[in-house]
Design a protein around this motif. Structure first.
Motif, PDB file in Angstrom:
ATOM      1  N   ILE A  11      49.332  25.944  35.466  1.00 16.20           N
ATOM      2  CA  ILE A  11      48.246  26.165  35.314  1.00 16.20           C
ATOM      3  C   ILE A  11      47.395  26.752  36.382  1.00 16.20           C
ATOM      4  O   ILE A  11      47.419  26.123  37.671  1.00 16.20           O
ATOM      5  CB  ILE A  11      47.409  24.783  34.681  1.00 16.20           C
ATOM      6  CG1 ILE A  11      48.179  24.286  33.583  1.00 16.20           C
ATOM      7  CG2 ILE A  11      45.805  25.372  34.372  1.00 16.20           C
ATOM      8  CD1 ILE A  11      47.673  22.814  33.192  1.00 16.20           C
ATOM      9  N   VAL A  12      46.690  27.832  36.203  1.00 16.54           N
ATOM     10  CA  VAL A  12      45.668  28.487  37.025  1.00 16.54           C
ATOM     11  C   VAL A  12      44.451  28.140  36.584  1.00 16.54           C
ATOM     12  O   VAL A  12      44.053  28.588  35.461  1.00 16.54           O
ATOM     13  CB  VAL A  12      46.146  30.090  37.397  1.00 16.54           C
ATOM     14  CG1 VAL A  12      45.082  30.659  38.317  1.00 16.54           C
ATOM     15  CG2 VAL A  12      47.546  30.274  37.903  1.00 16.54           C
ATOM     16  N   SER A  13      43.575  27.730  37.372  1.00 16.06           N
ATOM     17  CA  SER A  13      42.067  27.300  36.748  1.00 16.06           C
ATOM     18  C   SER A  13      41.065  27.578  38.037  1.00 16.06           C
ATOM     19  O   SER A  13      41.590  27.704  39.084  1.00 16.06           O
ATOM     20  CB  SER A  13      42.083  25.771  36.602  1.00 16.06           C
ATOM     21  OG  SER A  13      42.342  24.855  37.538  1.00 16.06           O
ATOM     22  N   VAL A  14      39.908  27.609  37.608  1.00 14.38           N
ATOM     23  CA  VAL A  14      38.878  27.626  38.485  1.00 14.38           C
ATOM     24  C   VAL A  14      37.862  26.659  38.283  1.00 14.38           C
ATOM     25  O   VAL A  14      37.759  26.151  37.126  1.00 14.38           O
ATOM     26  CB  VAL A  14      38.227  29.168  38.418  1.00 14.38           C
ATOM     27  CG1 VAL A  14      39.231  30.300  38.553  1.00 14.38           C
ATOM     28  CG2 VAL A  14      37.640  29.380  37.079  1.00 14.38           C
ATOM     29  N   GLY A  15      36.860  26.519  39.018  1.00 14.98           N
ATOM     30  CA  GLY A  15      35.872  25.729  39.160  1.00 14.98           C
ATOM     31  C   GLY A  15      34.580  26.318  38.552  1.00 14.98           C
ATOM     32  O   GLY A  15      34.423  27.535  38.432  1.00 14.98           O
ATOM     33  N   PRO A  16      33.748  25.442  38.069  1.00 10.38           N
ATOM     34  CA  PRO A  16      32.433  25.957  37.319  1.00 10.38           C
ATOM     35  C   PRO A  16      31.595  26.946  38.366  1.00 10.38           C
ATOM     36  O   PRO A  16      30.772  27.937  37.936  1.00 10.38           O
ATOM     37  CB  PRO A  16      31.464  24.907  37.068  1.00 10.38           C
ATOM     38  CG  PRO A  16      32.617  23.693  36.881  1.00 10.38           C
ATOM     39  CD  PRO A  16      33.462  24.066  38.016  1.00 10.38           C
ATOM     40  N   ASP A  17      31.633  26.652  39.527  1.00 12.81           N
ATOM     41  CA  ASP A  17      30.851  27.570  40.656  1.00 12.81           C
ATOM     42  C   ASP A  17      31.831  28.731  41.316  1.00 12.81           C
ATOM     43  O   ASP A  17      31.357  29.428  42.177  1.00 12.81           O
ATOM     44  CB  ASP A  17      30.413  26.559  41.906  1.00 12.81           C
ATOM     45  CG  ASP A  17      29.333  25.427  41.208  1.00 12.81           C
ATOM     46  OD1 ASP A  17      28.661  25.962  40.389  1.00 12.81           O
ATOM     47  OD2 ASP A  17      29.590  24.354  41.661  1.00 12.81           O
ATOM     48  N   THR A  18      32.871  28.977  40.845  1.00 10.29           N
ATOM     49  CA  THR A  18      33.915  29.920  41.371  1.00 10.29           C
ATOM     50  C   THR A  18      33.085  31.201  40.592  1.00 10.29           C
ATOM     51  O   THR A  18      32.902  31.614  39.916  1.00 10.29           O
ATOM     52  CB  THR A  18      35.262  30.024  40.744  1.00 10.29           C
ATOM     53  OG1 THR A  18      35.851  28.610  40.778  1.00 10.29           O
ATOM     54  CG2 THR A  18      36.014  31.283  41.374  1.00 10.29           C
ATOM     55  N   PRO A  19      32.901  32.174  41.837  1.00 12.00           N
ATOM     56  CA  PRO A  19      32.327  33.600  41.649  1.00 12.00           C
ATOM     57  C   PRO A  19      33.200  34.402  40.711  1.00 12.00           C
ATOM     58  O   PRO A  19      34.261  34.297  40.843  1.00 12.00           O
ATOM     59  CB  PRO A  19      32.056  34.079  43.165  1.00 12.00           C
ATOM     60  CG  PRO A  19      32.164  33.159  44.048  1.00 12.00           C
ATOM     61  CD  PRO A  19      33.136  31.862  43.373  1.00 12.00           C
ATOM     62  N   ILE A  20      32.441  35.212  39.932  1.00 10.21           N
ATOM     63  CA  ILE A  20      33.509  35.987  39.127  1.00 10.21           C
ATOM     64  C   ILE A  20      34.254  37.121  39.816  1.00 10.21           C
ATOM     65  O   ILE A  20      35.214  37.414  39.343  1.00 10.21           O
ATOM     66  CB  ILE A  20      32.424  36.676  38.070  1.00 10.21           C
ATOM     67  CG1 ILE A  20      31.459  37.475  38.633  1.00 10.21           C
ATOM     68  CG2 ILE A  20      31.901  35.654  37.033  1.00 10.21           C
ATOM     69  CD1 ILE A  20      30.360  38.213  37.781  1.00 10.21           C
ATOM     70  N   ARG A  21      34.023  37.353  41.040  1.00  6.45           N
ATOM     71  CA  ARG A  21      34.546  38.326  41.855  1.00  6.45           C
ATOM     72  C   ARG A  21      36.014  37.522  42.186  1.00  6.45           C
ATOM     73  O   ARG A  21      37.149  38.289  42.016  1.00  6.45           O
ATOM     74  CB  ARG A  21      33.896  38.685  43.070  1.00  6.45           C
ATOM     75  CG  ARG A  21      34.459  39.459  43.946  1.00  6.45           C
ATOM     76  CD  ARG A  21      33.950  39.672  45.291  1.00  6.45           C
ATOM     77  NE  ARG A  21      32.906  40.552  45.297  1.00  6.45           N
ATOM     78  CZ  ARG A  21      33.138  42.085  45.304  1.00  6.45           C
ATOM     79  NH1 ARG A  21      34.048  42.514  45.696  1.00  6.45           N
ATOM     80  NH2 ARG A  21      32.184  42.709  45.174  1.00  6.45           N
ATOM     81  N   GLU A  22      35.937  36.422  42.370  1.00  3.53           N
ATOM     82  CA  GLU A  22      37.200  35.580  42.854  1.00  3.53           C
ATOM     83  C   GLU A  22      37.891  35.267  41.346  1.00  3.53           C
ATOM     84  O   GLU A  22      39.161  35.530  41.664  1.00  3.53           O
ATOM     85  CB  GLU A  22      36.567  34.284  43.206  1.00  3.53           C
ATOM     86  CG  GLU A  22      38.020  33.661  44.004  1.00  3.53           C
ATOM     87  CD  GLU A  22      37.638  32.170  44.633  1.00  3.53           C
ATOM     88  OE1 GLU A  22      38.285  31.183  44.572  1.00  3.53           O
ATOM     89  OE2 GLU A  22      36.400  32.167  45.395  1.00  3.53           O
ATOM     90  N   ILE A  23      37.304  35.038  40.448  1.00  2.00           N
ATOM     91  CA  ILE A  23      38.148  34.987  39.239  1.00  2.00           C
ATOM     92  C   ILE A  23      38.677  36.190  38.838  1.00  2.00           C
ATOM     93  O   ILE A  23      39.959  36.243  38.334  1.00  2.00           O
ATOM     94  CB  ILE A  23      36.979  34.759  37.998  1.00  2.00           C
ATOM     95  CG1 ILE A  23      36.336  33.302  38.273  1.00  2.00           C
ATOM     96  CG2 ILE A  23      38.016  34.582  36.578  1.00  2.00           C
ATOM     97  CD1 ILE A  23      35.412  32.935  37.333  1.00  2.00           C
ATOM     98  N   ALA A  24      38.131  37.426  39.086  1.00  2.00           N
ATOM     99  CA  ALA A  24      38.799  38.830  38.728  1.00  2.00           C
ATOM    100  C   ALA A  24      40.113  39.142  39.627  1.00  2.00           C
ATOM    101  O   ALA A  24      41.184  39.237  39.473  1.00  2.00           O
ATOM    102  CB  ALA A  24      37.940  39.720  39.126  1.00  2.00           C
ATOM    103  N   GLN A  25      39.994  38.482  41.076  1.00  2.00           N
ATOM    104  CA  GLN A  25      41.001  38.539  41.712  1.00  2.00           C
ATOM    105  C   GLN A  25      42.112  37.606  41.486  1.00  2.00           C
ATOM    106  O   GLN A  25      43.483  38.157  41.274  1.00  2.00           O
ATOM    107  CB  GLN A  25      40.577  38.278  43.075  1.00  2.00           C
ATOM    108  CG  GLN A  25      41.876  38.260  44.304  1.00  2.00           C
ATOM    109  CD  GLN A  25      41.800  39.661  44.817  1.00  2.00           C
ATOM    110  OE1 GLN A  25      40.677  40.558  45.107  1.00  2.00           O
ATOM    111  NE2 GLN A  25      42.925  40.276  44.765  1.00  2.00           N
ATOM    112  N   ILE A  26      41.814  36.596  40.936  1.00  2.00           N
ATOM    113  CA  ILE A  26      42.714  35.583  40.308  1.00  2.00           C
ATOM    114  C   ILE A  26      43.587  36.128  39.135  1.00  2.00           C
ATOM    115  O   ILE A  26      44.746  35.904  39.040  1.00  2.00           O
ATOM    116  CB  ILE A  26      42.257  34.286  40.028  1.00  2.00           C
ATOM    117  CG1 ILE A  26      41.707  33.433  41.362  1.00  2.00           C
ATOM    118  CG2 ILE A  26      43.246  33.414  39.257  1.00  2.00           C
ATOM    119  CD1 ILE A  26      41.004  32.252  41.001  1.00  2.00           C
TER     120      ILE A  26
END
Length: 336
Positions: A11-26
């Motif tokens: 699983i690759v997950s993110v936290g609620p405060d993860t910036p969307i720029r970082e999400i796009a990179q993930i």
């Protein structure tokens, strides 16, 4: 097959405060199209997909396009002020995620997973164990499972769509529990035939009664906590079928015919909410994001089928046992 047999455990997950720029990179680095948003307790609070990263309005879409191109322009030197301005206005997973999220348990039948994907028009569901994410099942996983089956076991319609392949697969599990109460044994009064009663004897009887009463109340509290915990575990992986949804709407109509202005769609323990119903208790606007399991599915059904027709939905705490939040009610309204 069960959900555990088909889920992706890496699983690759993110936290609620993860910036969307970082999400796009993930998303780009892992070659995936969505990630679950996980809170500090490891529970799923939402999903963020590629589509959620694209703004809906023209101005926002143009600004988002700029930083998306920046992200893809590897090795290119960019103006520091330009990059800083993009980051300053950047939103987080909490701002763009889809919630509440539909989830399943490890023992959920694959046919039920397919029905949920079709019913809620979603592409993936997190798999939970003890309220924490342990896997993800996507439509692609189901397609691969279908492809691996013998042709005679596959029922695909002419369009070859996933919904056609699983048409008619609509299971619902009912769990009941029977409880029996044992009457408290009678305690004989061992009074001497020769000696008369004393005030100490009577005070001792009162003290014994109070002690037994406290023990009984503590046992009831322990039993209540256990029962609520089991109820939450059941509701986490209990899903709303089309038939049960229609039955609820029929009951709501009957309530209106009897002059009622609201109908309780569901009653559930406050622990089913990811925050213990704190947001509902103080009437925060984001309370729907805290719903889990069957309550989350009911909310999504309302959002899809009833909200466009002007039906409001609300939630409120129904009781406070021991001064703590107890059960929550989900209500459908139509009164003036």
């Amino acid at each position: 097959m069960k959900a555990r047999d088909l889920m992706t455990s890496a699983i690759v997950s993110v936290g609620p405060d993860t910036p969307i720029r970082e999400i796009a990179q993930i998303l780009r680095d892992h070659g995936i199209s969505a990630v679950p948003v996980v809170d500090a307790a490891g529970a799923a609070s939402g999903m963020v997909s590629e589509g959620d990263l694209i703004a809906r309005d023209d101005a926002g879409r143009e600004a988002r396009r700029d930083w998306w191109l920046t992200l893809l322009a590897e090795g290119e030197t960019l103006d520091a002020q330009f990059v800083a301005s993009l980051r300053a206005a950047e939103r987080t997973a909490r701002d763009v995620m889809a919630s509440p999220v539909v989830t399943v348990g490890e023992d959920t039948e694959i046919s039920e997973v397919a029905r949920l994907l079709t019913t809620h028009r979603i592409k993936r569901v997190p798999v939970l164990r003890g309220g924490r994410i342990v896997g993800i099942i996507s439509r692609a996983d189901l397609v691969r499972a279908l492809a691996a089956e013998e042709p005679k076991s596959i029922a695909v319609n002419g369009s070859g769509s996933l919904s056609g392949a699983f048409a008619g697969l609509d299971r619902r599990f009912f769990h009941g529990q029977n409880s029996t109460e044992q009457p408290a044994p009678l305690v004989p009064l061992n009074a001497s035939a020769d000696a008369g009663p004393t005030i100490s004897d009577f005070r001792g009887l009162v003290a014994d009664h109070e002690h037994k009463k406290q023990e009984h109340e503590q046992e009831l509290r322990r039993a209540g906590v256990k029962q609520r915990r089991e109820r939450v575990a059941e509701l986490i992986d209990h899903h709303i079928s089309d038939e049960s949804w229609r039955a609820l709407l029929h009951q709501a109509r009957q309530s209106a015919e009897q002059g009622e202005k609201e109908f309780m769609l569901m009653r559930f323990p406050s622990q089913l909410c990811s925050d213990g119903a704190r947001a509902i208790n103080i009437s925060e606007t984001g309370w729907p994001d805290t719903l889990r399991g069957e309550a989350a599915e009911l909310y999504l059904r309302w959002e899809r089928d009833l909200k466009p027709h002007g039906f409001p939905m609300g939630a409120r705490l129904l009781d406070f046992p021991g001064g703590m939040p107890g059960d929550v009610g989900l209500f459908l309204f139509w009164g003036q």
